[in-house]
Design a protein around this motif. Structure first.
Motif, PDB file in Angstrom:
ATOM      1  N   LEU A  76      -6.385 -10.163  -1.079  1.00  0.00           N
ATOM      2  CA  LEU A  76      -6.529  -8.840  -1.684  1.00  0.00           C
ATOM      3  C   LEU A  76      -5.181  -8.212  -2.024  1.00  0.00           C
ATOM      4  N   ILE A  77      -4.194  -8.382  -1.143  1.00  0.00           N
ATOM      5  CA  ILE A  77      -2.903  -7.746  -1.414  1.00  0.00           C
ATOM      6  C   ILE A  77      -2.078  -8.530  -2.428  1.00  0.00           C
ATOM      7  N   SER A  78      -2.588  -9.681  -2.859  1.00  0.00           N
ATOM      8  CA  SER A  78      -1.865 -10.393  -3.917  1.00  0.00           C
ATOM      9  C   SER A  78      -2.299  -9.901  -5.295  1.00  0.00           C
ATOM     10  N   THR A  79      -3.263  -8.999  -5.320  1.00  0.00           N
ATOM     11  CA  THR A  79      -3.748  -8.453  -6.588  1.00  0.00           C
ATOM     12  C   THR A  79      -3.054  -7.116  -6.855  1.00  0.00           C
ATOM     13  N   PRO A  80      -3.228  -6.581  -8.056  1.00  0.00           N
ATOM     14  CA  PRO A  80      -2.571  -5.297  -8.347  1.00  0.00           C
ATOM     15  C   PRO A  80      -3.262  -4.088  -7.711  1.00  0.00           C
ATOM     16  N   VAL A  81      -4.231  -4.275  -6.866  1.00  0.00           N
ATOM     17  CA  VAL A  81      -4.921  -3.126  -6.262  1.00  0.00           C
ATOM     18  C   VAL A  81      -3.906  -2.229  -5.550  1.00  0.00           C
ATOM     19  N   LYS A  83       1.116  -3.338   1.281  1.00  0.00           N
ATOM     20  CA  LYS A  83       0.584  -4.583   0.713  1.00  0.00           C
ATOM     21  C   LYS A  83       1.531  -5.742   1.014  1.00  0.00           C
TER      22      LYS A  83
END
Ligand SMILES: Nc1ncnc2c1ncn2[C@@H]1O[C@H](COP(=O)(O)OP(=O)(O)OP(=O)(O)O)[C@@H](O)[C@H]1O
Ligand SMILES: [Mg+2]
Lengths: 375, 321
Positions: free
Chosen positions: A214-219, A372
């Motif tokens: 999840l933290i590898s995404t731009p969220v 992140k």
């Protein structure tokens, strides 16, 4: 902030909650169980009941009478006043629990053969404490009467009850403890939801490894935290509805104040409590650690120090100071105000402000603390 | 010419990248460059520092020192920008077990802000590509390892990133899934996507355009598969067939001119400085022992030979303290 992402996270969290029967049961059964359990009263030993006095007579005799309350460890005189408006405010705002009004002709009555009608007004919201406090007051007066009567053999006093207490109970006239406990329980329930459910939500993802993806995404942190927050907020509000309905229709607890204010204030407190849970979850990174931290830092203090279980004025000074740091203290006061006295966030604006500060601070902290990053 | 310009800009470039955990150096000042559209293999044994490197490149770990860019963005500062342009599949399975296949894809579609139409298209494409049509409505928990990995890859490339990082995507999966993965990887590279893939399966390295070998946090070999086998591998490899091969390894290793001997299923691969001298001394040893049923042939080194000999060379040069 992107709503699509928030929705994706909230939706995912929602699916996970409803697929996990344990957490769902926990979330929805807690209010039912607690309210039923606490239908019974807690018996408590009290000291230092706050007492406000209006001595209309102000003679040696009246001062002498008041001295008996002053010397009793059960009462703490918070001040002397000279009008009903002030006294009423004190009671409303919960600054005092008991008010004693000595009539203008106190000493004159005392030496006539009539009973002196001393007026005692009592905040009956917390029926247990109120009952006990009333008992103390009666015994102080009784002792005083006995003393006078013994002396009367030398004087010409024949009345065995020179002073009569004219008691009035405000707010919860019938001394129903459930009327007092149910509003307080709403705060406890919300804190439990936050402590037990929310505190796991971030820690679980670290533990299972799903956070790394999840933290590898731009969220963004804010999207993630708010997305996680929403479903639990919904559960908390459903719990509020359950509590209000159970209280009203099963235990017949009247709601004197505004339902809208009740919801607004609860939403505010819930926001802070859930943010605290998420914050704990973020700091802990393991579920076990998170749940222990949640119990120690949010649930236990709320239960013990908010004024729910023990009266705050009855605590040692140092502990009383600590209670100012417990957000539920303010929330419970507001809840009881709304339920029992029809006063709320406007009259209790300092408390409402504290709640506001708590929830704004906590939610900012939760978002800020979430990084992140691994480690 | 065309080729040149397409490859002219680096997709990933790092210099002296270092990561320490306390006193332990997990990645020791490594430098390399990945060109656009390349399949770049990052190979190394367990604990070599592959995951640590890939996490630094994806903005999940902050490097201790060094510099680098991914897609033109600084890995020290622009980590959130990097995350907008990459796809990442972590080593440990990292999708939601309690969501169905479709729900996982839907979740990541939302995270990557795909429109409703894009989402529906990509959902079908990814499911078809991974061959998981039969499991769409199944809880991810119920999938076996290979199918989980296929779904994980699908979710990592949902948004069609230009650079993707795959951390041991094929570890512990069946040969069919491995083949499926490499065909997806090659197909993406064909469309100009840069693929950075770690593995400790040396045979997979043949699929890469270029590769580096990392060992104990240090890069010890780098090049195309061809360069690895010719330029880097200065020694010759002799394939020795002899009955009871495993008993011969120590004996062969002690022979003059033989640097190393290792068992490759039923044969022994020996590393020798020179094929002629080496085979003469090995054959002499067999004759002295009265063994008749043997053969010694010079073979082209496999990548595995290259890696094994590079690692042993490194260990000899850097004896453990
Ligand atoms: N957060 C951490 N704290 C301390 N040490 C770590 C941390 N992460 C990794 N390491 C250590 O760094 C070294 C390299 O780890 P890394 O995960 O990068 O290896 P790897 O090449 O990916 O190995 P594998 O094939 O087992 O996945 C290991 O010795 C590991 O124990
Ligand atoms: Mg790894």
């Amino acid at each position: 902030m992107n709503l699509k992402r928030v929705r994706a996270i909230a939706n995912k969290e929602y699916i996970q909650i409803i697929r996990d029967p344990r957490s769902l049961a926990l979330g929805l059964l807690i209010p039912v169980i607690l309210i039923v359990l606490f239908g019974y009263a807690l018996s408590l030993d009290i000291k230092d009941v706050p007492l406000a006095i209006w001595d209309q007579d102000n003679t040696k005799a009246s001062v002498d009478f008041i001295l008996n309350f002053k010397n009793s460890e059960y009462f703490r005189i918070i001040g002397y006043y000279d009008n009903y408006r002030n006294l009423e405010r004190l009671l409303n705002y919960g600054r005092t629990m008991m008010v004693l009004v000595l009539p203008k002709d106190f000493s004159r009555y005392l030496y006539s053969n009539q009973s002196v009608p001393v007026q005692l007004i009592l905040d009956g919201s917390d029926s247990n404490t109120a009952t006990i406090a009333l008992g103390y007051a009666q015994s102080v007066v009784q002792q005083y009467n006995d003393k006078l009567f013994r002396k009367s053999s030398q004087t010409n006093l024949v009345n065995s009850q020179p002073i009569s207490l004219d008691q009035r109970v405000w707010f919860n006239q019938d001394f129903e403890s459930k009327n007092f406990i149910v509003p307080g329980l709403i705060a406890i329930i919300m804190m439990i939801i936050a402590a037990l459910l929310t505190s796991l939500t971030v820690a679980r993802e670290w533990e299972r490894g799903t956070m790394e993806q999840l933290i590898s995404t731009p969220v963004r942190s804010s999207e993630l935290i708010i997305g996680k927050f929403l479903p639990y907020f919904a559960i908390g509000m459903i719990d509020l509805v359950i509590s209000v309905i159970l209280g009203r229709f099963v235990f017949f607890v009247p709601l004197r104040g505004s339902l809208i204010q009740l919801f607004i204030m609860s939403a505010l407190f819930l926001t802070g409590a859930l943010s605290l849970g998420i914050f704990i979850s973020t700091v802990a990174k393991s579920q076990l650690m998170a749940s222990q931290m949640a119990i120690l830092t949010s649930f236990l203090p709320t239960f013990l120090l908010s004024g729910f279980t023990y009266e705050i004025f009855n605590m040692p000074q140092a502990v009383q100071a600590v209670t100012y740091l417990i957000p539920a203290r303010y929330f419970i006061k507001i809840l009881r105000g709304i339920y029992l006295k029809d006063i709320g966030m406007f009259e209790l604006w300092p408390e409402a402000t504290c709640l506001m500060v708590f929830s704004v601070l906590m939610s900012r902290l939760a978002i800020h603390k979430f990084k992140k990053k691994i480690l | 010419m065309n080729q040149q310009s397409q490859y002219s800009e680096a997709a990933v470039k790092v210099e002296n990248l270092e990561k320490t955990f306390g006193a332990f150096t997990a990645v020791n000042r490594i430098s390399f460059e990945v060109k656009k559209g390349e399949i770049f293999g990052f190979l190394g044994p367990n604990g070599a520092g592959k995951s640590t490197t890939i996490r630094m490149l994806c903005g999940l770990l902050t490097p201790t020192s060094g510099a680098g860019t991914v897609g033109g963005f600084n890995i020290m500062k622009d980590q959130e920008l990097i995350k907008q342009h990459i796809g990442y599949m972590s080593q440990k399975f990292s999708l939601y077990d309690d969501l169905t296949v479709e729900e996982n894809i839907e979740f990541y579609s939302g995270i990557y802000r795909l429109s409703k139409k894009e989402k529906e298209e990509r959902m079908e494409e990814v499911i078809k590509q991974a061959g998981i049509e039969d499991f769409r409505k199944n809880l991810t928990r119920a999938l076996s390892g290979g199918w989980k990995q296929r779904l994980a890859l699908g979710c990592a490339i949902l948004h069609k990133p230009n650079i993707i990082f795959l951390d041991e995507p094929t570890s512990g999966v069946d040969p069919i899934t491995r083949a499926n993965f490499w065909s997806i990887i090659k197909e993406m590279a064909g469309r100009g996507v840069t693929v950075f893939v770690t593995t400790h399966y040396m045979d997979e390295a043949e699929n890469c355009d270029r590769m580096t070998l990392i060992y104990k946090g240090t890069i010890i070999a780098m090049g195309t598969p061809e360069e690895m086998k010719t330029d880097i591998m200065k020694d010759d490899i002799l394939e020795v067939r002899v009955p009871g091969a495993d008993e011969w390894i120590d004996k062969l290793e002690s022979l003059p001119g033989v640097k190393d001997a290792a068992l490759f299923s039923t044969t022994i691969h020996t590393v020798v400085e020179n094929a002629k001298i080496g085979s003469a001394s090995i054959e002499a040893a067999f004759k002295m022992a009265g063994v008749k049923d043997y053969s010694v042939n010079k073979i082209r080194p496999s990548l595995e030979d290259v890696f094994v000999s590079s690692i042993e060379k490194y260990d000899k040069e850097h004896p453990a303290k």
